[in-house]
Design a protein around this motif. Structure first.
Motif, PDB file in Angstrom:
ATOM      1  N   LEU A 264       0.839  -1.201   0.000  1.00 36.49           N
ATOM      2  CA  LEU A 264       0.000   0.000   0.000  1.00 36.49           C
ATOM      3  C   LEU A 264       0.874   1.251   0.000  1.00 36.49           C
ATOM      4  CD1 LEU A 264      -2.992   0.418   0.037  1.00 36.49           C
ATOM      5  CD2 LEU A 264      -2.942   0.464   2.528  1.00 36.49           C
ATOM      6  N   CYS A 265       1.880   1.254   0.867  1.00 45.72           N
ATOM      7  CA  CYS A 265       2.776   2.397   0.970  1.00 45.72           C
ATOM      8  C   CYS A 265       3.481   2.638  -0.363  1.00 45.72           C
ATOM      9  CB  CYS A 265       3.818   2.182   2.066  1.00 45.72           C
ATOM     10  SG  CYS A 265       3.105   2.279   3.710  1.00 45.72           S
ATOM     11  N   ARG A 266       3.891   1.524  -0.993  1.00 46.87           N
ATOM     12  CA  ARG A 266       4.605   1.655  -2.269  1.00 46.87           C
ATOM     13  C   ARG A 266       3.691   2.294  -3.308  1.00 46.87           C
ATOM     14  NH1 ARG A 266       5.781  -3.482  -3.175  1.00 46.87           N
ATOM     15  NH2 ARG A 266       7.380  -3.416  -1.565  1.00 46.87           N
ATOM     16  N   THR A 267       2.450   1.791  -3.386  1.00 50.02           N
ATOM     17  CA  THR A 267       1.499   2.335  -4.363  1.00 50.02           C
ATOM     18  C   THR A 267       1.280   3.829  -4.141  1.00 50.02           C
ATOM     19  OG1 THR A 267       0.379   0.228  -4.073  1.00 50.02           O
ATOM     20  CG2 THR A 267      -0.733   1.874  -5.422  1.00 50.02           C
ATOM     21  N   VAL A 268       1.020   4.172  -2.874  1.00 51.04           N
ATOM     22  CA  VAL A 268       0.735   5.575  -2.549  1.00 51.04           C
ATOM     23  C   VAL A 268       1.962   6.429  -2.853  1.00 51.04           C
ATOM     24  CG1 VAL A 268       0.145   7.166  -0.703  1.00 51.04           C
ATOM     25  CG2 VAL A 268      -0.942   4.933  -0.796  1.00 51.04           C
ATOM     26  N   SER A 269       3.131   5.892  -2.498  1.00 44.69           N
ATOM     27  CA  SER A 269       4.362   6.622  -2.695  1.00 44.69           C
ATOM     28  C   SER A 269       4.577   6.923  -4.177  1.00 44.69           C
ATOM     29  CB  SER A 269       5.529   5.805  -2.142  1.00 44.69           C
ATOM     30  OG  SER A 269       6.624   6.620  -1.945  1.00 44.69           O
ATOM     31  N   GLN A 270       4.291   5.895  -5.023  1.00 47.63           N
ATOM     32  CA  GLN A 270       4.451   6.110  -6.472  1.00 47.63           C
ATOM     33  C   GLN A 270       3.490   7.180  -6.972  1.00 47.63           C
ATOM     34  OE1 GLN A 270       3.954   2.106  -7.831  1.00 47.63           O
ATOM     35  NE2 GLN A 270       6.153   1.636  -7.616  1.00 47.63           N
ATOM     36  N   ALA A 271       2.259   7.129  -6.443  1.00 45.90           N
ATOM     37  CA  ALA A 271       1.275   8.142  -6.842  1.00 45.90           C
ATOM     38  C   ALA A 271       1.769   9.535  -6.472  1.00 45.90           C
ATOM     39  CB  ALA A 271      -0.059   7.865  -6.164  1.00 45.90           C
ATOM     40  N   LEU A 272       2.421   9.620  -5.320  1.00 44.33           N
ATOM     41  CA  LEU A 272       2.930  10.915  -4.869  1.00 44.33           C
ATOM     42  C   LEU A 272       4.070  11.390  -5.768  1.00 44.33           C
ATOM     43  CD1 LEU A 272       2.630  13.076  -2.684  1.00 44.33           C
ATOM     44  CD2 LEU A 272       4.324  11.850  -1.333  1.00 44.33           C
ATOM     45  N   VAL A 273       4.943  10.451  -6.155  1.00 42.61           N
ATOM     46  CA  VAL A 273       6.043  10.803  -7.060  1.00 42.61           C
ATOM     47  C   VAL A 273       5.475  11.327  -8.374  1.00 42.61           C
ATOM     48  CG1 VAL A 273       7.945   9.869  -8.421  1.00 42.61           C
ATOM     49  CG2 VAL A 273       7.698   9.220  -6.025  1.00 42.61           C
ATOM     50  N   HIS A 274       4.436  10.645  -8.877  1.00 39.62           N
ATOM     51  CA  HIS A 274       3.787  11.104 -10.107  1.00 39.62           C
ATOM     52  C   HIS A 274       3.220  12.496  -9.926  1.00 39.62           C
ATOM     53  CE1 HIS A 274       4.105   7.818 -12.881  1.00 39.62           C
ATOM     54  NE2 HIS A 274       3.794   6.945 -11.920  1.00 39.62           N
ATOM     55  N   ALA A 275       2.586  12.691  -8.754  1.00 47.25           N
ATOM     56  CA  ALA A 275       1.938  13.983  -8.491  1.00 47.25           C
ATOM     57  C   ALA A 275       2.961  15.104  -8.523  1.00 47.25           C
ATOM     58  CB  ALA A 275       1.241  13.949  -7.138  1.00 47.25           C
ATOM     59  N   ILE A 276       4.144  14.840  -7.950  1.00 45.78           N
ATOM     60  CA  ILE A 276       5.163  15.887  -7.912  1.00 45.78           C
ATOM     61  C   ILE A 276       5.721  16.135  -9.303  1.00 45.78           C
ATOM     62  CG2 ILE A 276       7.432  16.471  -6.975  1.00 45.78           C
ATOM     63  CD1 ILE A 276       6.626  14.826  -4.483  1.00 45.78           C
ATOM     64  N   ALA A 277       5.838  15.031 -10.084  1.00 47.15           N
ATOM     65  CA  ALA A 277       6.430  15.159 -11.412  1.00 47.15           C
ATOM     66  C   ALA A 277       5.433  15.689 -12.438  1.00 47.15           C
ATOM     67  CB  ALA A 277       6.960  13.798 -11.857  1.00 47.15           C
ATOM     68  N   ALA A 278       4.126  15.503 -12.145  1.00 42.52           N
ATOM     69  CA  ALA A 278       3.112  15.846 -13.143  1.00 42.52           C
ATOM     70  C   ALA A 278       3.173  17.318 -13.527  1.00 42.52           C
ATOM     71  CB  ALA A 278       1.721  15.517 -12.585  1.00 42.52           C
ATOM     72  N   PRO A 279       3.010  17.595 -14.816  1.00 41.74           N
ATOM     73  CA  PRO A 279       3.002  19.000 -15.243  1.00 41.74           C
ATOM     74  C   PRO A 279       1.762  19.703 -14.698  1.00 41.74           C
ATOM     75  CG  PRO A 279       2.356  17.552 -17.054  1.00 41.74           C
ATOM     76  CD  PRO A 279       2.785  16.659 -15.923  1.00 41.74           C
ATOM     77  N   ALA A 280       1.897  20.973 -14.466  1.00 39.86           N
ATOM     78  CA  ALA A 280       0.779  21.748 -13.920  1.00 39.86           C
ATOM     79  C   ALA A 280      -0.404  21.724 -14.867  1.00 39.86           C
ATOM     80  CB  ALA A 280       1.228  23.184 -13.691  1.00 39.86           C
ATOM     81  N   ALA A 281      -1.577  21.845 -14.314  1.00 37.64           N
ATOM     82  CA  ALA A 281      -2.796  21.822 -15.112  1.00 37.64           C
ATOM     83  C   ALA A 281      -2.764  22.929 -16.156  1.00 37.64           C
ATOM     84  CB  ALA A 281      -4.019  21.980 -14.209  1.00 37.64           C
ATOM     85  N   GLU A 282      -3.487  22.682 -17.259  1.00 36.57           N
ATOM     86  CA  GLU A 282      -3.388  23.594 -18.402  1.00 36.57           C
ATOM     87  C   GLU A 282      -3.910  24.995 -18.091  1.00 36.57           C
ATOM     88  OE1 GLU A 282      -7.187  21.548 -18.249  1.00 36.57           O
ATOM     89  OE2 GLU A 282      -5.127  20.839 -18.267  1.00 36.57           O
ATOM     90  N   ASP A 283      -4.809  25.088 -17.127  1.00 37.25           N
ATOM     91  CA  ASP A 283      -5.401  26.406 -16.864  1.00 37.25           C
ATOM     92  C   ASP A 283      -4.625  27.197 -15.812  1.00 37.25           C
ATOM     93  OD1 ASP A 283      -7.999  25.471 -14.516  1.00 37.25           O
ATOM     94  OD2 ASP A 283      -6.025  24.648 -14.918  1.00 37.25           O
ATOM     95  N   ALA A 284      -3.409  26.776 -15.506  1.00 33.91           N
ATOM     96  CA  ALA A 284      -2.641  27.477 -14.476  1.00 33.91           C
ATOM     97  C   ALA A 284      -2.102  28.805 -15.006  1.00 33.91           C
ATOM     98  CB  ALA A 284      -1.486  26.615 -14.012  1.00 33.91           C
TER      99      ALA A 284
END
Lengths: 284, 277
Positions: A264-284
């Motif tokens: 569970l921790c691994r899954t959540v952690s990966q999601a968090l890594v994605h969140a940090i890496a994800a480009p900002a939303a287009e309407d920013a």
């Protein structure tokens, strides 16, 4: 850890949660918050908090998770969008009546008042007398294990105990929604784990709905029935994960060392890594 | 965990009792030695009493002139304490008013500052002109001096409330009155006590200074006038006796305000707590 046994529940074995009922306690629609200095703290956040959920807002600092929590609490206004309380009566001040308990990062107690008076405060502000609600306040203190400390002053308590007073104060009004803003961040690991277990116990016993802000993957994975992973600049929800709890709500030392928890921790952690890496939303 | 609530044990340890005794004994012995040295110096050098009276003579004068000095002491005490009480009430009320709105503060604060920074001796003659009773004029002077430290400390205190506690009160829909009474005033109490300690000392000083400026005579005059009068008459022992009474009054006010501060803060505020490591 197969059976969900919760000894203190009044109605006995019925402690297994109803899986996310469709009824929202609070729903955010396109909530955007821009501070007066121009910082876009939240961008079009849409989210429904359903009854009985334990939702963690997880993300790096500056992702607007505390801002979102404060907007839900009515402590700050959204610049755009709306916060709706479908199931609550709305008071004259535009806030849902007696429906929110808030636990701050710090215990935020009045140092000049003993523990009892601190926990009594929300009821006092509602105009209730000390005598008529004594049992209620003592009950709230009892649920956090501080019944014997009612007369103590905050300075005489440890950091963990002060936090418990703060939780008792938030619970004394029997809120529909408990909001917690990184409540255990300043505590040591052992106290923190103990309080995590306490909060989970209260959640199942009192059938609470909790929104819990944290930046700890492990804490979010341990506690939550749902995790909203948030990204920064602008703050927004990047991933919304429902955590299945097939074995009931049981969380204990066994769970902490289980493979399930590690996965569970691994899954959540990966999601968090994605969140940090994800480009900002287009309407920013 | 249980021990966290135990009150700190008092005079259990023998070392603590002895150190407490020494805390009283050391300054007392020092005072005794100073007086003794003074007495010996005056006697050995045969210093005339109109230059420097011996402590024994000052004590005798205090007893002999009690009939003159005691009524004067009462007058000074009455002026000092009524000025202090008015300053406490006025300072607190104005502070509460000032923090209600930024505009009120902008409009009124300059006057408070002007009154404070203008030397009281300079305003006293004007007040004496406007106010017919000398006693009342002196009291107004003492009030003006004691007022400002109480006001500025209270303003600071009322503004220093924990923001999260303010948020909490907002969250539960507290009224302004509830917020003031249950949160802001108690939170400002340590600041109020600081203002009280400073104001208490200043009101005595101001009462004396204002009486010097007024130079009033007669039955209703205070210790400051008796002091001046003794100087004119070169009655230096009586001057010293009046001085002793003034000092004692100052010490008493300091002790009283300190005890009040300690009593009201001892359960919760850092300033009144013994540090244990």
């Amino acid at each position: 850890m197969i059976e969900a046994v919760s000894s203190g529940t009044p109605d006995g074995a019925e402690a297994v949660p109803v899986p996310a009922s469709p009824r929202s306690v609070v729903s955010l629609r396109d909530v955007t918050k821009r501070f007066s200095n121009g910082t876009l703290a939240l961008s079009r956040m849409t989210m429904d908090i359903r009854k009985g959920e334990f939702v963690s807002l997880l993300g790096p600092s500056g992702c607007g998770k505390s801002t979102a929590l404060r907007i839900i609490a009515g402590l700050g206004r959204a610049s755009q969008g709306m916060v709706d309380w479908p199931a609550s009566r709305i008071g004259r001040d535009g806030r849902p009546d007696a429906d929110i308990g808030f636990v701050f990062q710090e215990p935020t107690l009045m140092p000049w008042k003993p523990v009892f008076d601190n926990a009594f405060l929300p009821l006092r502000l509602k105009g209730m007398g000390k005598g008529e609600v004594r049992d209620r306040v003592m009950g709230a203190l009892e649920t956090v294990g501080l019944k014997d400390f009612a007369k103590a002053y905050p300075r005489e308590l440890s950091g963990g105990m002060r936090m418990r007073v703060s939780i008792a104060r938030a619970l004394v009004t029997d809120p529909k929604l408990l909001l917690m803003d990184e409540p255990f961040g300043a505590l040591d690991e052992i106290t923190r784990q103990k309080l995590n277990d306490d909060v989970l116990r209260l959640w199942s016993e009192k059938d609470l709905t909790v929104v819990f802000v944290t930046h700890s993957v492990f804490e979010a994975a341990y506690l939550s029935s749902r995790i909203a992973v948030m990204g920064a600049r602008p703050g927004r929800v990047v991933a919304d994960m429902l955590l299945p709890r097939p074995e009931g709500r049981e969380r204990d030392e066994g769970f902490r060392s289980s493979d399930t928890y590690a996965d569970l921790c691994r899954t959540v952690s990966q999601a968090l890594v994605h969140a940090i890496a994800a480009p900002a939303a287009e309407d920013a | 965990m249980d021990m966290a609530i135990e009150p700190a044990s008092t005079d259990e340890t023998p070392g603590l009792g002895r150190s407490r005794l020494l805390r009283v004994a050391v300054p007392a012995i020092m005072l005794g030695l100073t007086l003794l040295a003074w007495e010996v110096y005056v006697r050995v050098n045969a210093v005339p009493p109109y230059i420097l009276p011996a402590p024994s003579l000052v004590a005798q004068t205090l007893v002999k002139d009690w009939g003159t000095l005691y009524p004067a002491l009462l007058v000074t005490l009455r002026i000092t304490f009524s000025a202090l009480i008015l300053a406490l009430i006025g300072g607190t009320l104005l502070a509460v008013l000032l923090v209600q709105s930024k505009w009120v503060e902008l409009a009124l604060y300059p006057y408070a500052v002007i009154l404070q920074v203008t030397p009281i001796v300079a305003i006293a003659p004007l007040i004496l002109v406007y106010v017919s009773s000398t006693q009342a004029a002196i009291m107004i002077c003492a009030f003006l001096v004691a007022f400002f430290p109480i006001l500025s400390n209270m303003v600071q205190g009322l503004k220093s409330v924990d923001h999260n506690l303010l948020n909490l009160y907002d969250l539960y829909g507290a009224s302004r009155w509830q917020q003031l009474r249950l949160l802001k005033l108690p939170a400002a109490l340590p600041y109020f006590m600081t203002g009280l300690k400073i104001g208490g000392g200043l009101s005595l000083i101001a009462a004396v200074v204002a009486e010097f400026a007024a130079g009033s005579a007669g039955a209703g005059s205070g210790l400051a006038f008796r002091l001046l009068e003794a100087q004119y008459r070169l009655n230096i022992p009586r001057l010293f006796a009046a001085l002793v009474l003034l000092s004692a009054t100052g010490v008493a006010i300091f002790a009283l305000t300190s005890v009040v501060a300690w009593l009201s803060l001892r359960r919760w505020h850092e300033s009144a707590l013994a540090r244990e490591n």
